[in-house]
Design an enzyme around this catalytic site. Structure first.
Site, PDB file in Angstrom:
ATOM      1  N   HIS A  67      -6.175  61.875  13.157  1.00 38.78           N
ATOM      2  CA  HIS A  67      -5.203  62.301  12.163  1.00 38.78           C
ATOM      3  C   HIS A  67      -5.531  63.686  11.593  1.00 38.78           C
ATOM      4  CE1 HIS A  67      -3.862  62.159   7.804  1.00 38.78           C
ATOM      5  NE2 HIS A  67      -2.718  62.198   8.467  1.00 38.78           N
ATOM      6  N   GLU A  70      -4.388  66.185  13.969  1.00 42.42           N
ATOM      7  CA  GLU A  70      -2.924  66.339  13.876  1.00 42.42           C
ATOM      8  C   GLU A  70      -2.597  67.402  12.809  1.00 42.42           C
ATOM      9  OE1 GLU A  70       0.187  64.980  11.136  1.00 42.42           O
ATOM     10  OE2 GLU A  70      -0.542  63.088  11.991  1.00 42.42           O
ATOM     11  N   HIS A  71      -3.273  67.322  11.665  1.00 39.03           N
ATOM     12  CA  HIS A  71      -3.062  68.343  10.623  1.00 39.03           C
ATOM     13  C   HIS A  71      -3.474  69.731  11.123  1.00 39.03           C
ATOM     14  CE1 HIS A  71      -2.493  66.165   6.577  1.00 39.03           C
ATOM     15  NE2 HIS A  71      -2.309  65.258   7.505  1.00 39.03           N
ATOM     16  N   GLU A 147      -4.599  62.881   0.674  1.00 39.59           N
ATOM     17  CA  GLU A 147      -3.638  61.967   1.291  1.00 39.59           C
ATOM     18  C   GLU A 147      -4.182  60.536   1.258  1.00 39.59           C
ATOM     19  OE1 GLU A 147      -2.631  63.014   5.309  1.00 39.59           O
ATOM     20  OE2 GLU A 147      -1.181  61.388   5.516  1.00 39.59           O
TER      21      GLU A 147
END
Lengths: 455, 448
Positions: A67, A70-71, A147
């Site tokens: 993840h 992905e950022h 997040e």
């Protein structure tokens, strides 16, 4: 901003017949599979690139890296500076984003039909030219920590779900949260991101899906032009985890600041492996439909409306995943009732299923919903592309969508009873309870954490 | 049913519905008044064998009174609890049998009842028959009101523990004071507990009139069928009364800052003031300007300053909520407590600079490119077009709204944006709410 729940399970219908005719596929010599779904209703398109790498591919101590990467994919390449990807897509009138799951990571852009070359140019560039720097990584991993705080740490139900998954699975990596454990996020470095990127971001580990007002031949030509020269990367064999059999019920309690308690019952269940021969996953899908496919389905009708034991009650099952499946029931006790009461009521429903099965009428209703949803899905280009990408990424292939529809329509009432009997057993079960704590319970933090939030 | 957990990066919330343009053909909207008096908007499209219908009334939470806050919402949610001889279960089972989706939307202005069904005659007729009875002859069974009150009170108590909800409630109060826009959409525990069965019955009689209804129809039926459907859904609504007008929103508020403690690890921050109405003359400059400030997702100024440059937040956004009367302009973000004050200073500084200087020419061009170039994406599905029909009808926008949209965006200049923001948003007179506020006494947090 919340954890997104995507319903992909109940697909359906005759419409698929016509739709299938408009799906074209081709594999480039570097292994990139390109799938085109033509849909000429509006002058728009969506490009999605799917990598078969998700949180289940992470090594111990490196959770969250799928993840975080992905950022980082928005942080620039050798020729496109950080932030520029988003700016160029925005300037072209586009919308873009990305998402990471346990099974895959995907990126998408929605644009006017004339802007596919731009989207392909940018997307193919970051498939192999990403510029990963320690500085950008340091900033972005902090964003991801925020997040995590927002989605999990400060969300009691998400927190319970995270801890439940870590209890349900003993060995399978589904036990780790997609967003990663906080201590792993704190320990990740740009080198971890580089290693992950180098390993998985390759044409032969990806599926490109383009849907919309396009011509398949033109899309294939563009794909060849932009993605065709990207070299293959040798892929390691994937480790197959066999979750050891659970041999006895597991229970956990999670305390968090909240008002309402919640109960989740998670049963191990199979996922679809051989779409032509399997029947149990289809029967489990129909079982979930009979239990909570509509307001008149059993759980809402019995527990919420009639007995008024629960203020909410749901069932969920997803037959399509790379790893093992789960059949889940959850309920919130109504005022004056306890989690014990709702557990007893859910168990009563299971007993009823196993004893009497489901009626033809209930089954027919669930099938009607599957059929109708198959027509409704044609209103969303994005969703149609998403189904294709998911099915490819978990290894079943998009043509399985049609097989699933046919098989779902063929499920019998007896099969539904059989799967309830086979899988909804205590030896297979984890029961998680959210135990609500008062907001002012600060003394507890003090005692446990040694720090105070003060007043 | 499947539940896949997926993490998605947020694109800033764009609360504005609207846009139009380019060489893109806009849908042909037909509009007429039904014999019942209802305002009907229709787009005929036979691409997919399905039909979407939404019937909307001016019956949102702003029509509540403070002592009976929650009646509007309960009236809306009890419509399908039984009607014209059909039980609650008959209604939900009847719709499920044919795969129809029967639902609704409720906000401070609007109460909508929505239907998506297959357009084949058997399914369509059955779905519309149930919808017509639910809309026009709701029974409001007392036992179900009692059950729903219990559920709602539990949900409200749960909400009271959530930092975002606590912040939002305090923010609405600070921005709207005694105006009904300050009332919580679902009511409050104390007021909901007082609601008796006569309340939703009276509210229905008072606010669900054909003359105030907007019927939006999109999909696979002909004009003649659409006319019959609109009449079928509204002919038997309560007799018309004068539409109740909302009071005016006081546009100037005093600066305020509330710090509310909460055990969450993050502070939830909201900053804002009354903004603009849906048919506001400043709509386009404010809309385009806000895209630049905090509505444009990853490319907005707020996102760039607070997230991209400094990694302080996952999400920061700003938006206007254009309603019948001016809804709020608001900025929202969440960040861990220790850096809340730093983030808030940045947000205020970014806003103040934007108000003082307006956008650069480059920013304006980028905003227009996105909004105009992205117009086709706004009308690429039946669902999206249905919502435009609803908005155009309810807020009395011109029928050419979609056709005019890109031209209006094109006409926005940096001077118009600066002027509109300067008149609407005063950085020295805004409401600020911080839930999970950092405490001056202790800045330490349990080991994260």
């Amino acid at each position: 901003m919340k954890t997104y729940l995507l319903c992909i399970a109940l697909l359906s219908g005759w419409a698929q017949q016509a739709a299938q005719a408009e799906v074209f596929e081709r594999t480039l010599s570097n292994g990139l599979k390109v799938i085109v779904k033509e849909d000429h209703r509006a002058p728009v398109l969506v490009q999605q690139i799917w990598y078969r790498a998700g949180s289940m591919d992470e090594a111990a101590g490196k959770t969250g890296i799928a993840h975080v990467l992905e950022h980082m994919m928005f942080k620039g390449t050798k020729t496109v500076p950080a932030g520029e990807f988003s700016k160029r897509i925005a300037a072209a009138g586009g919308r873009e984003n990305a998402f990471t799951s346990s099974d895959y990571t995907a990126y998408f852009q929605q644009l006017h039909k004339s802007r596919l070359p731009l989207a392909m140019k940018l997307e193919s560039d970051r498939m192999h030219n990403l510029n990963l720097t320690a500085e950008e990584f340091g900033k972005e991993v902090r964003v991801v920590m925020e997040e995590r705080r927002m989605r999990t740490d400060d969300e009691p139900q998400s927190l319970m779900h995270e801890k439940m998954m870590a209890t349900v699975f003993q060995e399978h990596p589904y036990r780790h949260p997609i967003i990663g454990w906080m201590s792993d996020l704190e320990a990740l470095t740009v080198d971890d991101a580089k290693a992950w990127y180098k390993q998985w971001y390759a044409p032969n580990n990806a599926t490109l899906v383009v849907a919309g007002d396009v011509k398949a031949d033109e899309v294939f030509a563009l794909a060849q032009r932009y993605y065709g020269a990207i070299p293959k990367v040798a892929q390691p064999p994937r480790r197959n985890f066999t979750e050891p059999p659970q041999i006895g019920i597991k229970r956990l309690v999670v305390k968090a600041p909240a008002e309402l308690p919640q109960l989740v019952m998670a049963y191990h269940a199979p996922s679809l492996a051989d779409p032509d021969k399997d029947w149990k996953p289809y029967a489990l899908e129909m079982l979930a439909g009979v239990l909570s496919g509509s307001d008149s389905a059993r759980l809402n009708k019995h527990l919420v409306r009639e007995q008024q034991i629960a203020s909410d009650a749901d069932a969920g099952y997803d037959s399509t995943s790379r790893g093992p499946g789960l059949f889940m029931l959850d309920a919130t006790p109504s005022a004056g009732k306890t989690v014990q009461d709702v557990e007893a009521a859910l168990r009563q429903e299971i007993a009823l299923l196993v004893k009497d099965g489901v009626s033809e009428e209930e089954l027919k209703r669930s099938k009607a919903q599957v059929m109708a949803n198959e027509v409704y899905k044609r209103d969303s280009l994005f969703y149609q592309a998403m189904q294709i990408g998911q099915m490819e990424s978990i290894g079943l292939g998009h043509r399985t969508l049609q097989v699933m529809l046919d098989k779902l329509q063929a499920v019998t009432a007896e099969q539904v009873r059989e799967v309830a009997k086979e899988f909804l057993l205590d030896d297979n079960l984890t029961v998680a309870v959210l135990d609500p704590q008062p907001l002012s319970g600060k003394s507890k933090h003090k005692a446990e954490g040694g720090a105070s939030h003060g007043r | 049913m499947a539940a896949k957990t997926i993490l998605i990066k947020p694109i800033g919330i764009i609360a504005l519905c609207c846009i139009s343009t380019l060489a893109t053909a806009t849908p042909h909207i037909q509009r007429w008044q039904s014999a019942s008096g209802a305002n009907v908007l229709f787009v005929e499209n036979h691409d997919i064998p399905m039909l979407d219908v939404a019937v909307t009334f001016p019956a949102g939470s702003s029509y509540d009174t403070a002592d009976k806050s929650g009646v509007a919402n309960l009236t809306h949610s009890l419509l399908d609890a039984g009607a014209d001889g059909l039980s609650e279960d008959d209604i939900s089972r009847g719709m499920a049998d044919i795969g129809a989706k029967f639902g609704g939307n409720f906000d401070i202005d609007r109460s909508s009842i929505t239907l998506r069904t297959l357009s084949s005659a058997a399914e369509r007729d059955k779905a519309l028959d149930i919808m017509a009875r639910v809309l026009q002859s709701p029974a409001f069974p007392e036992a179900i009101l009692a059950r729903e009150k219990t559920r709602l009170v539990a949900a409200l108590k749960e909400s009271e523990t959530k930092p975002d909800h606590i912040a939002s409630k305090a923010f609405q109060k600070a921005v709207f004071g005694s105006h009904p826009y300050a009332l919580p959409e679902q009511g409050e525990v104390a007021t909901v507990e007082k609601i008796a069965i006569q309340d939703p019955k009276d509210f229905f009689q008072a606010h669900y009139h054909a003359s105030g209804a907007v019927v939006a129809i999109m999909g696979d039926v002909t004009r003649a069928q659409a006319e019959a459907i609109a009449q079928q859904l509204t002919a038997w609504l309560p007799a018309s009364a004068d539409p109740s007008a909302l009071p005016k929103v006081a546009m100037q508020i005093a600066a305020s800052e509330q710090r509310i403690s909460h055990p969450a690890s993050q502070s939830h921050i909201m900053v804002g003031a009354p903004g603009m109405a849906r048919n506001d003359p400043d709509f386009f400059p404010l809309y385009v300007g806000n895209y630049i400030l905090g509505g444009g997702g990853f490319v907005s100024r707020l996102m760039n300053e607070v997230r991209e440059k400094r990694g302080l937040v996952y999400d920061v956004h700003s938006y206007f909520t254009p309603m019948k009367e001016p809804g709020a302009f608001q900025i929202g973000l969440q960040t861990k407590k220790e850096q809340a004050d730093e983030a808030l200073r940045l947000v205020r500084g970014t806003l103040a600079e934007f108000i003082a200087k307006g956008p650069t020419g480059k920013e304006l061009k980028a905003a227009k490119d996105n909004i105009i170039g992205g117009f086709p994406l706004r009308i690429d599905s039946n669902r999206k077009i249905l919502e435009y029909l609803n908005v155009i009808g309810f807020y009395d926008l011109p029928l050419t709204y979609l056709d005019d949209f890109t031209r209006k965006v094109e006409g926005v200049t940096a001077a118009k944006i600066r002027d509109a923001f300067a008149r609407r948003i005063n950085p020295q007179a805004m409401a600020t709410v911080i839930v999970g506020a950092p405490e001056p006494a202790t800045k330490q947090e349990a080991g994260k």
